[in-house]
Design a protein around this motif. Structure first.
Motif, short mmCIF file in Angstrom:
data_model
loop_
_atom_site.label_atom_id
_atom_site.label_comp_id
_atom_site.label_asym_id
_atom_site.label_seq_id
_atom_site.Cartn_x
_atom_site.Cartn_y
_atom_site.Cartn_z
N ARG A 66 107.87 7.38 -30.02
CA ARG A 66 108.44 6.96 -31.31
C ARG A 66 109.93 7.21 -31.42
O ARG A 66 110.57 6.74 -32.35
N GLY A 67 110.47 8.03 -30.53
CA GLY A 67 111.90 8.30 -30.58
C GLY A 67 112.27 9.52 -31.41
O GLY A 67 113.44 9.85 -31.54
N ASN A 68 111.29 10.19 -32.01
CA ASN A 68 111.56 11.44 -32.74
C ASN A 68 110.31 12.31 -32.70
O ASN A 68 109.24 11.86 -32.32
N VAL A 69 110.48 13.57 -33.10
CA VAL A 69 109.35 14.51 -33.07
C VAL A 69 108.79 14.76 -34.46
O VAL A 69 107.96 15.64 -34.64
N ASP A 70 109.24 13.98 -35.43
CA ASP A 70 108.75 14.16 -36.80
C ASP A 70 107.31 13.72 -36.91
O ASP A 70 106.85 12.82 -36.20
N ASP A 71 106.60 14.36 -37.82
CA ASP A 71 105.24 13.92 -38.12
C ASP A 71 105.31 12.63 -38.91
O ASP A 71 106.27 12.37 -39.64
N ARG A 72 104.28 11.83 -38.79
CA ARG A 72 104.21 10.62 -39.61
C ARG A 72 103.98 11.03 -41.05
O ARG A 72 103.43 12.08 -41.34
N GLU A 73 104.38 10.15 -41.95
CA GLU A 73 104.17 10.42 -43.36
C GLU A 73 102.67 10.50 -43.63
O GLU A 73 101.90 9.67 -43.16
N LYS A 74 102.28 11.51 -44.34
CA LYS A 74 100.86 11.74 -44.61
C LYS A 74 100.35 10.73 -45.63
O LYS A 74 101.02 10.42 -46.60
N SER A 75 99.15 10.25 -45.37
CA SER A 75 98.54 9.35 -46.34
C SER A 75 97.77 10.20 -47.35
O SER A 75 97.53 11.37 -47.15
N GLY A 76 97.36 9.59 -48.39
CA GLY A 76 96.58 10.32 -49.38
C GLY A 76 97.24 10.28 -50.75
O GLY A 76 98.39 9.87 -50.91
N ARG A 77 96.49 10.72 -51.68
CA ARG A 77 96.95 10.70 -53.06
C ARG A 77 97.99 11.79 -53.29
O ARG A 77 97.76 12.95 -52.95
N PRO A 78 99.11 11.46 -53.91
CA PRO A 78 100.11 12.49 -54.21
C PRO A 78 99.60 13.40 -55.32
O PRO A 78 98.73 13.02 -56.11
N LEU A 79 100.14 14.59 -55.37
CA LEU A 79 99.72 15.53 -56.41
C LEU A 79 100.23 15.07 -57.76
O LEU A 79 101.44 15.01 -58.00
N ALA A 80 99.31 14.73 -58.64
CA ALA A 80 99.67 14.23 -59.96
C ALA A 80 100.22 15.34 -60.85
O ALA A 80 100.98 15.08 -61.78
N ARG A 81 99.85 16.57 -60.55
CA ARG A 81 100.28 17.66 -61.42
C ARG A 81 101.79 17.88 -61.36
O ARG A 81 102.37 18.44 -62.28
N ARG A 82 102.43 17.42 -60.30
CA ARG A 82 103.88 17.63 -60.15
C ARG A 82 104.67 16.97 -61.28
O ARG A 82 105.75 17.42 -61.62
N MET A 83 104.12 15.90 -61.85
CA MET A 83 104.85 15.23 -62.93
C MET A 83 104.85 16.07 -64.21
O MET A 83 105.67 15.86 -65.09
N HIS A 84 103.94 17.06 -64.30
CA HIS A 84 103.86 17.90 -65.49
C HIS A 84 104.73 19.16 -65.40
O HIS A 84 104.91 19.85 -66.39
N VAL A 85 105.26 19.45 -64.22
CA VAL A 85 106.02 20.69 -64.01
C VAL A 85 107.20 20.83 -64.97
O VAL A 85 107.38 21.89 -65.58
N PRO A 86 108.04 19.80 -65.17
CA PRO A 86 109.17 19.98 -66.09
C PRO A 86 108.73 20.28 -67.52
O PRO A 86 109.39 21.05 -68.23
N TYR A 87 107.61 19.69 -67.93
CA TYR A 87 107.12 19.93 -69.29
C TYR A 87 106.60 21.37 -69.45
O TYR A 87 106.82 22.00 -70.48
N VAL A 88 105.93 21.86 -68.42
CA VAL A 88 105.44 23.24 -68.46
C VAL A 88 106.62 24.21 -68.47
O VAL A 88 106.64 25.18 -69.23
N LYS A 89 107.63 23.91 -67.65
CA LYS A 89 108.82 24.76 -67.59
C LYS A 89 109.52 24.80 -68.95
O LYS A 89 109.91 25.86 -69.44
N ALA A 90 109.66 23.64 -69.57
CA ALA A 90 110.30 23.57 -70.89
C ALA A 90 109.47 24.31 -71.93
O ALA A 90 110.01 25.00 -72.80
N SER A 91 108.16 24.20 -71.83
CA SER A 91 107.27 24.89 -72.76
C SER A 91 107.41 26.40 -72.62
O SER A 91 107.38 27.13 -73.62
#
Length: 173
Positions: A66-91
């Motif tokens: 492939r020309g590099n030693v990086d891992d391929r991007e992982k498939s799967g559902r992203p963590l939905a909870r990450r979108m709530h982090v700023p709101y929790v921090k503000a709270s």
């Protein structure tokens, strides 16, 4: 505010170490090097225990296909909870004295999700203000009242150095 990269590198080896080791593995027949030679060279150059043979072969395959030693991007559902982090921090900043249950209700999040955000994403822990009850119950089962959420203290990590011979035995095993 800078945007953080979603994919985190979990390898204990740097890109430079991976690429150089992959080239050594690729050229081992041309240079008449054994696996012990490669392990010794890795240890001498980087002062780090070399990876296992399968890992070295994996890096070689990735680099030369492939020309590099990086891992391929992982498939799967992203963590939905990450979108709530700023709101929790503000709270937390707005009303630090709310109980976990009240905060979860206000934010419309399950308590378990709120706990994961606090512990894993915001790197916080609950500190009980009254220590008289701490010896009777484990830290896992304390009630989330009579205390506050605070940033975790960074603990010191202990590095174990191995000699070259031990590292070679580990990587050949």
């Amino acid at each position: 505010m800078t945007e953080e990269n979603e994919t985190t590198e979990t390898s204990k080896y740097t890109q430079e170490q991976k690429i150089i080791a992959a080239v050594w593995v690729h050229e081992r027949f041309h240079n008449n090097q054994t696996w012990n030679d490669i392990n010794r060279n890795f240890m001498a150059r980087f002062s780090v225990a070399p990876p296992m043979r399968a890992t070295l072969l994996n890096w070689e395959r990735k680099l030369f296909s492939r020309g590099n030693v990086d891992d391929r991007e992982k498939s799967g559902r992203p963590l939905a909870r990450r979108m709530h982090v700023p709101y929790v921090k503000a709270s937390l900043e707005e009303s630090p004295d709310l109980s976990l249950r009240e905060r979860a209700k206000i934010l419309g999040l399950p308590r378990t999700t709120l706990l994961k955000i606090l512990r894993e994403d915001l790197n916080m822990e609950f500190e009980v203000e009254d220590d008289s009850n701490s010896s009777e119950t484990s830290k896992r089962h304390i009630a989330y009242n009579n205390g506050k959420w605070k940033k975790k203290k960074i603990s010191e990590t202990i590095e174990i150095n191995t000699t070259g011979d031990e590292a070679n035995e580990l990587s050949e095993g």
